[in-house]
Design an enzyme around this catalytic site. Structure first.
Site, PDB file in Angstrom:
ATOM      1  N   SER A  35      32.042  63.575  63.598  1.00 25.19           N
ATOM      2  CA  SER A  35      31.591  62.959  62.349  1.00 25.19           C
ATOM      3  C   SER A  35      31.378  61.451  62.507  1.00 25.19           C
ATOM      4  O   SER A  35      30.466  61.023  63.193  1.00 25.19           O
ATOM      5  CB  SER A  35      32.609  63.274  61.245  1.00 25.19           C
ATOM      6  N   LYS A  74      29.683  67.479  64.554  1.00 25.55           N
ATOM      7  CA  LYS A  74      29.805  67.640  63.106  1.00 25.55           C
ATOM      8  C   LYS A  74      28.935  66.567  62.453  1.00 25.55           C
ATOM      9  O   LYS A  74      29.378  65.448  62.206  1.00 25.55           O
ATOM     10  CB  LYS A  74      31.275  67.499  62.697  1.00 25.55           C
TER      11      LYS A  74
END
Length: 260
Positions: free
Chosen positions: A120, A145
């Site tokens: 992320s 992600k």
């Protein structure tokens, strides 16, 4: 078994020096993370002065955080360039985040360390510094992600968490499912590569996209030990790269390794 209740405080930012190279470990993205990294850079520069040859930013096993925090961290080391683009399903709904002038590290060479646990926000930082030409990324491919979740309250009770957008690197390549491919891969640092976003049931597919090619692969066992004698061989490779001065000289000094 004696269980002791306590509040566990995890330091988001740690730093030290390896000879004439600075090392900053960002374990998590918190509200004070950006200030902590800024203070770490200033402390390293005060300690090393003109001897400072490079800086290592360690994002290994950092699961990420808020978008604003990742943009802030990348912007600390960028004078210009795109950091990340957020695209929703509606093609006209896009947000582009760009760097503002000012590099806390004052242009010294950088290495960003990542692995399969970097996800992320960590991937946003790594891809921005990599694709804007600010740093060499080293390690193993990150988690992948690259999706944005929005919580939508229901009228009576409860809420739905929906995936509403995707993160895109400065080149326009999506992070989702692919992750960040290191410029120099470290083979053998993760058994079988480790699970990633694309391995999860129901994960959004990355689609057909070109995969960034690595400059080369180094076996972890061939990485030199860091100057402090720690067992972290990946850190040793990052230090070795910065001391070599270029990818070509660093890879030429390493025994041949099979490509990942």
């Amino acid at each position: 078994v004696v269980v002791t209740r306590a509040i566990i405080s995890v330091r988001a930012v740690r730093w030290h020096t390896e000879d004439d190279i600075g090392y900053i470990r960002v374990a998590s993205f918190t509200e004070r993370m950006e200030d902590g990294v800024r203070e770490a850079v200033k402390a390293i520069r005060a300690q090393l002065g003109p001897r400072m040859k490079g800086l290592i930013l360690d994002l290994r096993s950092n699961p990420g955080g808020l978008l604003e925090e990742s943009v802030g961290l990348a912007d600390l080391f960028l004078d210009k360039g795109r950091i990340v683009e957020v695209r929703s399903r509606d093609s006209g709904n896009r947000q582009i985040f760009a760097a503002k002038p000012g590099d806390e590290a004052m242009g010294v060479p950088m290495v960003v360390l990542i692995n399969g646990g970097s996800a992320s926000a960590s991937e946003i930082v790594a891809s921005a510094l990599q694709e804007d030409g600010r740093a060499i990324v080293m390690g193993t491919r990150s988690f992948g992600k690259g999706s944005v979740q929005t919580i939508m309250p229901l009228p009576i009770k409860g809420a739905l968490k929906l995936t509403t957008a995707l993160y895109y690197a400065p080149s326009g390549r999506t992070i989702q499912g692919l992750g960040v491919v290191p410029d120099i891969a470290i083979a053998g640092s993760e058994p079988s590569g480790g699970p990633r976003e694309s391995d999860l049931p129901g994960a959004l597919a990355a689609g057909e996209q070109p995969v960034r090619a690595s400059l080369g692969t180094v076996a972890e066992e061939n990485c030199p030990a860091p100057p402090g004698g720690e067992a972290d061989r990946q850190l040793g490779c990052a230090v070795g790269f910065l001391k070599a001065g270029s990818a070509e000289r660093f890879l030429a000094s390493m025994p041949p390794s099979p490509r990942l």
